[in-house]
Design a protein around this motif. Structure first.
Motif, mmCIF file in Angstrom:
data_model
loop_
_atom_site.group_PDB
_atom_site.id
_atom_site.type_symbol
_atom_site.label_atom_id
_atom_site.label_comp_id
_atom_site.label_asym_id
_atom_site.label_seq_id
_atom_site.Cartn_x
_atom_site.Cartn_y
_atom_site.Cartn_z
ATOM 1 N N ALA A 158 63.983 -119.676 65.501
ATOM 2 C CA ALA A 158 63.065 -120.374 64.602
ATOM 3 C C ALA A 158 61.766 -120.727 65.318
ATOM 4 C CB ALA A 158 63.724 -121.629 64.048
ATOM 5 N N ALA A 159 61.855 -121.094 66.591
ATOM 6 C CA ALA A 159 60.655 -121.420 67.364
ATOM 7 C C ALA A 159 59.864 -120.160 67.717
ATOM 8 C CB ALA A 159 61.038 -122.170 68.639
ATOM 9 N N TYR A 160 60.565 -119.080 68.059
ATOM 10 C CA TYR A 160 59.883 -117.850 68.477
ATOM 11 C C TYR A 160 59.163 -117.180 67.314
ATOM 12 C CZ TYR A 160 59.207 -113.125 70.299
ATOM 13 O OH TYR A 160 58.653 -111.917 70.683
ATOM 14 N N PHE A 161 59.849 -117.047 66.168
ATOM 15 C CA PHE A 161 59.246 -116.372 65.018
ATOM 16 C C PHE A 161 58.504 -117.339 64.088
ATOM 17 C CE2 PHE A 161 62.729 -113.375 66.067
ATOM 18 C CZ PHE A 161 61.970 -112.231 66.244
ATOM 19 N N ARG A 162 58.587 -118.639 64.386
ATOM 20 C CA ARG A 162 57.902 -119.675 63.595
ATOM 21 C C ARG A 162 58.323 -119.652 62.124
ATOM 22 N NH1 ARG A 162 53.956 -117.689 67.065
ATOM 23 N NH2 ARG A 162 53.152 -119.213 68.568
ATOM 24 N N THR A 163 59.569 -119.329 61.865
ATOM 25 C CA THR A 163 60.101 -119.359 60.511
ATOM 26 C C THR A 163 61.615 -119.477 60.567
ATOM 27 O OG1 THR A 163 60.353 -118.106 58.437
ATOM 28 C CG2 THR A 163 60.126 -116.829 60.464
ATOM 29 N N TRP A 164 62.185 -120.236 59.641
ATOM 30 C CA TRP A 164 63.626 -120.412 59.613
ATOM 31 C C TRP A 164 64.336 -119.240 58.953
ATOM 32 C CZ3 TRP A 164 65.916 -120.291 54.849
ATOM 33 C CH2 TRP A 164 65.076 -120.498 53.742
ATOM 34 N N SER A 167 65.716 -116.811 61.510
ATOM 35 C CA SER A 167 66.820 -117.445 62.219
ATOM 36 C C SER A 167 68.093 -117.406 61.385
ATOM 37 C CB SER A 167 66.454 -118.892 62.561
ATOM 38 O OG SER A 167 67.536 -119.553 63.166
ATOM 39 N N ARG A 219 57.463 -108.939 61.917
ATOM 40 C CA ARG A 219 56.373 -109.898 62.107
ATOM 41 C C ARG A 219 55.061 -109.190 62.397
ATOM 42 N NH1 ARG A 219 56.548 -114.179 67.008
ATOM 43 N NH2 ARG A 219 56.581 -112.207 68.147
ATOM 44 N N ARG A 305 62.626 -114.757 52.367
ATOM 45 C CA ARG A 305 61.170 -114.948 52.426
ATOM 46 C C ARG A 305 60.526 -114.822 51.055
ATOM 47 N NH1 ARG A 305 57.326 -114.672 56.610
ATOM 48 N NH2 ARG A 305 59.095 -115.067 58.005
#
Length: 371
Positions: A158-164, A167, A219, A305
Motif C-alpha cells: 500500500a505504501a509502495y504503490f500508494r493505493t490499497w 495491496s 502503474r 479500482r
C-alpha cells in the motif's frame, strides 16, 4: 508460428493483445470454484498430517534385505495397536514405518519383528517417539508467521504503490494460492510435514514477486491516466499483463525446472522425505502463483479500482469520446454498439519504446533521385 521473442514484442507494443482483464468474471469463477473445491476437500477428506503433527512412534530399518512393505504391516498387526501403519521406502535399502503411540513393550516387540523380517540386527532398527505437542507448536508458529507476513505485505505494498487496491488484490492472489495448494495436497493424499509448511510459506514470496512485477507495469501504463482519453484504466492494466506475460512464463519455467529436479530426485531416486515434501509444495505453488498473478491479481485490482469515482468517470469519458470519434469518421458498429467501444490497436499500442525499434519496414522510404 511466431517465435516467443516475436510474440513478446507484439504483446509489449500492443500489436497483439489477449483480453485478460475483460474476461475477469470467467477467471474469478474458475478461481472461486477451485477454492470452494479445495475447502470441501479439506472439510470432508482432510489432510494427511505427518507424524510430527499427529504424534506417534516411528521405526527406521537400515540396510534391509528387501523392501516388501507387507512384512511391516504384518509386524504391526501382531502388536494389536488397531491403527494401520504408514510404510514408505527411504533410499535404496531403508524402510520407514510410522504408527500410533506404542508402549515400551510394544516398541521392543516391533523392533524385534522388523529386524527378523528384513534380515538386519536389532540395533539397525531405530525407534523414535514424537509427541503431538511439538506439531501443535509448529502449526501455531506457522500460522503466526503467515498472519504477520500478510499484514506486513499489505502495509508495504500500500505504501509502495500508494493505493490499497493493489495491496488487497495481491493478498487475494496469495490466499488463492495457499488454499488451492493445500486442497491439492488433500486431494492426492500428500503427507503434510514441517517441510511442507516451509514450502507453503516459500511460495508466498514467489507469488508476491510475480504480482509486484505486473502491478509495477500497471502503474507505469496508467501514470497519467486522467490526462488522456486514448485508453481506460482497464485497458492499460490489460496491456501491462500482456507486456509481462512472456517474462512470467520464462520466470516460471526457469524456477520449475530445478524444483522438478529436486522433486524427482527426492521422490524416486533417494526417497528423501524432506526433499519430496518441499518439492511438491514448491512445484504446485509456483504453477498456481503464475496463474494467479495473471488471471486473478491484475483483474481483481481493476475491479476494485473501477469502483473509485475518478476512474469510473474517466472510463465513461474515454468510451464516449471513442464512440463519438468513430461516428464522426463514419465507422459503423454492431447493433449493440460494442464495436464502437472496443479499443483499436493504436489505442492500446505503446508507440516507440526506448531501446526498441519497429524494424526496417517502419523506416522512412528514400525517394530515388533523378539522373
Amino acid at each position: 508460428m511466431a517465435s516467443l521473442a516475436t510474440l513478446g514484442n507484439e504483446l509489449y507494443t500492443g500489436k497483439r493483445s489477449i483480453n485478460f482483464v475483460g474476461r475477469r468474471r470467467t477467471w474469478f469463477a474458475v478461481a472461486g470454484a477451485l477454492m470452494v473445491a479445495s475447502l470441501l476437500l479439506l472439510g470432508f477428506k482432510g489432510i494427511n498430517a505427518g507424524i510430527e503433527f499427529r504424534g506417534g512412534s516411528q521405526f527406521t530399518v537400515s540396510g534391509a534385505q528387501t523392501l516388501d512393505q507387507q512384512r511391516a504391516y504384518d509386524v504391526i498387526a501382531q502388536t494389536g495397536t488397531g491403527e494401520a501403519p504408514r510404510v514408505s521406502g527411504v533410499g535404496a535399502n531403508s524402510l520407514r514405518v510410522q504408527t500410533g503411540k506404542l508402549t515400551d513393550q510394544q516398541t521392543q516387540q516391533v523392533k524385534q519383528g522388523l529386524a527378523e523380517e528384513y534380515g538386519v540386527p536389532v540395533n539397525d532398527v531405530a525407534a523414535t517417539y514424537v509427541g503431538p505437542s511439538w506439531g501443535s507448536s509448529v502449526t501455531a508458529k506457522a500460522l503466526q508467521g503467515l498472519v504477520i507476513f500478510l499484514v506486513l505485505v499489505s502495509i508495504v505494498m500500500a505504501a509502495y504503490f500508494r493505493t490499497w487496491t493493489m495491496s488487497l488484490a495481491a493478498i487475494g492472489a496469495l490466499v488463492h494460492d495457499l488454499v488451492v495448494t493445500v486442497g491439492i495436497y488433500a486431494l492426492v493424499g500428500f503427507e503434510v510435514t514441517p517441510a511442507s509448511v516451509i514450502g507453503f510459506l516459500t511460495i508466498l514470496g514467489y507469488s508476491l514477486y510475480d504480482t509486484v512485477v505486473v502491478f509495477d507495469k500497471v502503474r507505469e501504463n496508467n501514470a497519467h491516466l486522467l490526462n488522456q482519453k486514448r485508453r481506460t484504466y482497464a485497458e492499460g492494466a490489460n496491456l501491462a499483463v500482456n507486456q509481462t506475460l512472456v517474462r512470467s512464463i520464462n520466470t516460471s519455467v526457469t524456477g520449475l525446472l530445478p524444483v522438478a529436479s529436486i522433486l524427482f530426485v527426492g521422490a524416486f531416486l533417494l526417497g528423501a522425505g524432506t526433499l519430496r515434501d518441499i518439492g511438491l509444495a514448491l512445484f504446485v505453488g509456483m504453477l498456481l502463483s503464475t496463474w494467479s498473478s495473471v488471471f486473478i491479481a491484475a483483474p481483481l485490482e481493476v475491479s476494485l479500482r473501477e469502483r473509485q469515482a475518478p476512474i469510473a468517470k474517466h472510463t465513461r469519458q474515454v468510451l464516449a469520446h471513442r464512440a463519438k470519434t468513430r461516428a464522426a469518421n463514419g465507422e459503423g458498429g454492431d447493433d449493440d454498439g460494442e464495436a464502437d467501444l472496443a479499443p483499436s490497436t493504436e489505442d492500446l499500442g505503446v508507440g516507440v519504446v526506448a531501446g526498441h525499434h519497429l524494424g526496417p519496414s517502419a523506416q522512412p522510404k528514400r525517394k530515388k533521385g533523378r539522373r
